[in-house]
Design a protein around this motif. Structure first.
Motif, PDB file in Angstrom:
ATOM      1  N   PHE B   6       0.834  -1.205   0.000  1.00 49.66           N
ATOM      2  CA  PHE B   6       0.000   0.000   0.000  1.00 49.66           C
ATOM      3  C   PHE B   6       0.862   1.245   0.000  1.00 49.66           C
ATOM      4  O   PHE B   6       1.941   1.242   0.603  1.00 49.66           O
ATOM      5  N   TYR B  14      -7.403   4.835   4.353  1.00 48.81           N
ATOM      6  CA  TYR B  14      -7.989   3.673   5.030  1.00 48.81           C
ATOM      7  C   TYR B  14      -8.195   3.960   6.525  1.00 48.81           C
ATOM      8  O   TYR B  14      -9.264   3.686   7.086  1.00 48.81           O
ATOM      9  N   PHE B  18     -11.684   4.147   8.300  1.00 49.47           N
ATOM     10  CA  PHE B  18     -11.918   3.160   9.366  1.00 49.47           C
ATOM     11  C   PHE B  18     -12.348   3.866  10.652  1.00 49.47           C
ATOM     12  O   PHE B  18     -13.304   3.448  11.314  1.00 49.47           O
ATOM     13  N   ALA B  25     -20.349   3.632  13.867  1.00 50.14           N
ATOM     14  CA  ALA B  25     -20.876   2.355  14.365  1.00 50.14           C
ATOM     15  C   ALA B  25     -21.006   2.368  15.881  1.00 50.14           C
ATOM     16  O   ALA B  25     -22.049   1.983  16.428  1.00 50.14           O
ATOM     17  N   PHE B  26     -19.954   2.808  16.575  1.00 47.35           N
ATOM     18  CA  PHE B  26     -19.996   2.817  18.043  1.00 47.35           C
ATOM     19  C   PHE B  26     -20.988   3.865  18.574  1.00 47.35           C
ATOM     20  O   PHE B  26     -21.633   3.640  19.583  1.00 47.35           O
ATOM     21  N   CYS B  29     -24.303   2.244  18.214  1.00 46.28           N
ATOM     22  CA  CYS B  29     -24.460   1.227  19.266  1.00 46.28           C
ATOM     23  C   CYS B  29     -24.743   1.891  20.611  1.00 46.28           C
ATOM     24  O   CYS B  29     -25.572   1.416  21.396  1.00 46.28           O
ATOM     25  N   TYR B  33     -27.969   1.373  22.800  1.00 46.62           N
ATOM     26  CA  TYR B  33     -27.818   0.843  24.160  1.00 46.62           C
ATOM     27  C   TYR B  33     -28.475   1.781  25.191  1.00 46.62           C
ATOM     28  O   TYR B  33     -29.174   1.319  26.089  1.00 46.62           O
TER      29      TYR B  33
END
Lengths: 152, 174
Positions: B6, B14, B18, B25-26, B29, B33
């Motif tokens: 890379f 990336y 990421f 995503a967290f 969540c 929650y």
């Protein structure tokens, strides 16, 4: 390319694991809550059904109090009263004699009920004492000691 | 030139992507929650309140209708029940909210209460966690009778006030 695919797969697996854990936790909690709600609903349905039979039965037993008392005194087993024809559904009532009165309170027991003999009328897990009392030269039938059993 | 490796820019892109997707995503969540735990705790509190009211309701159904055997202010009354062997029993029962607890805790006392001196002679207590923060009982006897036929229970939970009329089952049938 293999490394990228591996990393993506790991992220997907991790996110799926996290989401699954959350969903399972929520499912566990809500199923407990729903179970309590469902059991309460079931309990109240049974309670009101048994109470309806008891209320009808109390009036019936009250109308023929002396006959029931004689039958109960003569029998060792509880006297069974079938109210199915009256209520249009399976409804059975049990009538037994009151064993004895044992108050453990310092408070005075209601004077209306202290010197009377009574019958115990039971419908399902609900039971109460039915007594014949005289007040103002009139005969009354008093329901007391209403008890809800463990199961209903 | 090695084609499988890379470049620095690829790695940076990336890493940034990421980090961004991880955060999203967290964050998602975390929101899910928080929502789940809040709804679970609210539902749990509502269930606890309902179960506590069930116990009060059961006690009040078996309460003695004689007004002399009631201490309305303290929510203490005489309970008439039959034991498992069919023996008639009379005890005193009291319900109170423990005020120093913001969450709302109910205390049920059972034993011997002197209604003339307005004090417990002997009692055993049990506490129940519930959302009820205030409890009040009002007797509603008929105007010419000393015998109570129904009780108005007012309770406060989660800032809202609810009234419920409970009919005493110990009564004159005929």
């Amino acid at each position: 390319m293999k490394h990228q695919a591996g990393a993506a797969l790991l992220i997907v697996v991790a996110l799926m694991g996290l989401t699954t854990t959350l969903i399972m936790h929520a499912w566990f909690i809500t199923s407990l809550q729903f179970d309590i709600v469902q059991q309460r609903e079931l309990w109240y349905k049974k309670f009101y059904a048994a109470e309806m039979v008891l209320n009808v039965g109390l009036v019936q037993v009250g109308k023929q109090f002396e006959q029931f008392k004689k039958r109960v005194d003569a029998s060792k087993e509880p006297v069974t009263v079938d109210l199915s024809s009256l209520l249009g559904q399976d409804a059975v009532l049990f009538v037994t004699a009151l064993r004895r009165q044992s108050g453990n309170s310092s408070a005075t027991v209601d004077s209306l009920q202290s010197k009377t003999d009574g019958l115990i009328v039971r419908s399902g897990q609900l039971q109460c004492k039915l007594s014949k009392v005289e007040r103002d030269k009139e005969i009354h039938f008093v329901a007391s000691h209403f008890t809800i059993g463990a199961g209903v | 030139m090695n084609k499988t490796a890379f470049t620095l820019i690829e790695l940076l892109v990336y890493t940034v992507l990421f980090s961004f997707f991880s955060l999203v995503a967290f964050g998602f969540c975390n929101v899910v929650y928080s929502f789940l735990s809040l709804s679970c705790s609210q539902s749990s509190r509502a269930t606890k309140t309902a179960l506590a009211l069930d116990m009060i309701r059961k006690d009040l159904m078996s309460a003695c209708p004689d007004q002399a055997l009631w201490d309305q202010q303290k929510c203490i009354f005489c309970l008439e029940r039959l034991d498992t062997f069919g023996n008639a029993m009379t005890t005193s029962v009291g319900w109170e909210v423990i005020t120093n607890n913001k969450k709302g805790e109910l205390r049920r006392s059972e034993g011997v209460y002197s209604f003339s001196e307005k004090r417990w002679v002997k009692r055993s207590t049990s506490n129940f966690g519930s959302g009820i923060t205030a409890l009040q009982v009002k007797l509603t006897p008929p105007s010419n009778e000393s015998r109570i036929t129904r009780v108005l229970v007012t309770h406060q939970s989660d800032g809202s006030e609810c009234d419920e009329i409970i009919v005493l089952r110990n009564r004159v049938v005929l």
